[in-house]
Enzyme design. Structure first.
Site, PDB file in Angstrom:
ATOM      1  N   ASN A   1      -4.994   0.390   6.021  1.00  0.00           N
ATOM      2  CA  ASN A   1      -4.062  -0.694   5.764  1.00  0.00           C
ATOM      3  C   ASN A   1      -2.832  -0.266   6.344  1.00  0.00           C
ATOM      4  OD1 ASN A   1      -1.827  -2.151   4.612  1.00  0.00           O
ATOM      5  ND2 ASN A   1      -2.586  -1.824   2.470  1.00  0.00           N
TER       6      ASN A   1
ATOM      7  N   HIS B   1      -4.850  -9.993   6.111  1.00  0.00           N
ATOM      8  CA  HIS B   1      -4.345  -8.511   6.057  1.00  0.00           C
ATOM      9  C   HIS B   1      -5.579  -7.545   5.684  1.00  0.00           C
ATOM     10  CE1 HIS B   1      -1.995  -5.098   5.232  1.00  0.00           C
ATOM     11  NE2 HIS B   1      -2.168  -5.344   3.711  1.00  0.00           N
TER      12      HIS B   1
ATOM     13  N   CYS C   1       3.428  -6.189   3.883  1.00  0.00           N
ATOM     14  CA  CYS C   1       2.416  -6.572   4.387  1.00  0.00           C
ATOM     15  C   CYS C   1       2.147  -8.147   4.808  1.00  0.00           C
ATOM     16  CB  CYS C   1       0.976  -6.520   3.953  1.00  0.00           C
ATOM     17  SG  CYS C   1       1.124  -4.427   3.123  1.00  0.00           S
TER      18      CYS C   1
END
Length: 331
Positions: free
Chosen positions: A286, A256, A115
């Site tokens: 996500n 994020h 990520c």
């Protein structure tokens, strides 16, 4: 010292049409909308078709970024793709994208920093541009996490979605652009988030081996959350310090998009006003490397950025890794 600076010339993103809502998740595993919303903030996530892979999503995002920049694929010197879900082990997604968009003579490679990938790609590209090695670089964060998600695991399957975001970075001697970047890792935390590959990792426990699909994502949620809140705030402060700024200078914070509790925890530590925080987590979940560039692109398309604004982007991921960048909007 080089006079070149890295500026964002164009942004583009792509989300698959198929959507899994929380109601859909209720039909797959023992969960419900209230539980998912309260614990994560996620309402829905976009899911790639069976015949749609990371390079396909990345290609659409890349073409949209090039169009926004008013540039052709032939002008790109390097393509960097950040992903943990490549179409295949080799060749790279970057090479596949280069072929798809007609940038067949460019340099191309992938990076795997989970990520943190898009911000890390920006950091790498910034070094090439500042030294004059390359002039125009296409960076892409793209993932099809649905293809490595175990939909029997309610702790993880509710979190992940698919998408791609891209940015065209170019050399400039004007004002603004990338002010500072920061990368780091605590490699002792490599067992906190992982996906099996050619071999099962040594820390693959009996529970994972017996109850989960092989080559699917596995995460120690509580440990990751503690790490994430701390590192996102610390990394943001450090990259701003490198740029000669403080958190008071942030006009837009784009973290994020992993979990609303993590995002809010980091925001409060940074003492950034809620209106300066950009969140699209509820709509996309996500998306790993795609999370930050898709959020940036959406904020840009909504007209949130004004020339001279300071944008802080920060991510964390498997490894355990982190990356942050401070950018002065110049487009």
């Amino acid at each position: 010292m080089s006079e070149w600076k890295t500026v964002i010339a164009g942004l583009g993103s792509y989300l698959p049409e198929k959507v899994y809502t929380n109601a859909d998740m209720e039909r797959m595993v023992e969960t419900n909308d209230e539980w998912i919303t309260q614990r994560t903030g996620i309402k829905e996530r976009h899911i790639a078709r069976e015949d749609e892979f990371t390079s396909d999503l990345a290609t659409v995002a890349a073409n949209r970024a090039l169009e926004d920049a008013g540039m052709s694929a032939e002008e790109i010197d390097l393509i960097i793709v950040a992903t943990v879900s490549p179409d295949m082990h080799s060749p790279s997604v970057a090479a596949l994208v280069g072929n798809n968009i007609g940038a067949t003579k460019t340099a191309a490679f992938d990076i795997n920093v989970a990520c943190s990938g898009f911000v890390t790609a920006m950091s790498v590209a910034d070094q090439f541009i500042r030294t004059g090695f390359y002039r125009n670089i296409l960076i892409i964060g793209a993932d099809t996490l649905s293809k490595i998600t175990d939909y029997n695991d309610r702790a993880t399957c509710i979190l992940f979605g698919d998408g791609a975001g891209a940015a065209v970075l170019t050399a400039s001697k004007g004002e603004g652009g990338v002010l500072a970047t920061l990368n780091g890792a605590d490699c002792s935390g490599a067992d906190k988030i992982y996906c099996d590959g050619l071999r099962d990792p040594k820390w693959c426990g009996e529970e994972k081996a017996q109850t989960h699909k092989r080559r699917s994502l596995w995460m120690n949620g509580s440990e990751v959350m503690k790490f994430a809140v701390r590192i996102m705030s610390n990394a943001t402060k450090k990259v701003l310090e490198k740029a000669g700024l403080t958190t008071a200078d942030i006009d837009h914070l784009i973290p994020h998009q992993a979990n609303m509790r993590i995002i809010e925890g980091a925001r409060k530590r940074l003492e950034v006003a809620p209106e300066r925080l950009f969140v699209n987590l509820d709509q996309v979940g996500n998306m790993s490397g795609a999370s930050i560039p898709v959020a940036m692109c959406q904020a840009y398309q909504q007209g949130r950025f004004t020339k001279g604004d300071v944008i802080a982007i920060v991510g964390f991921g498997a490894g355990l890794t982190w990356a942050a960048a401070a950018i002065e909007w110049s487009k």
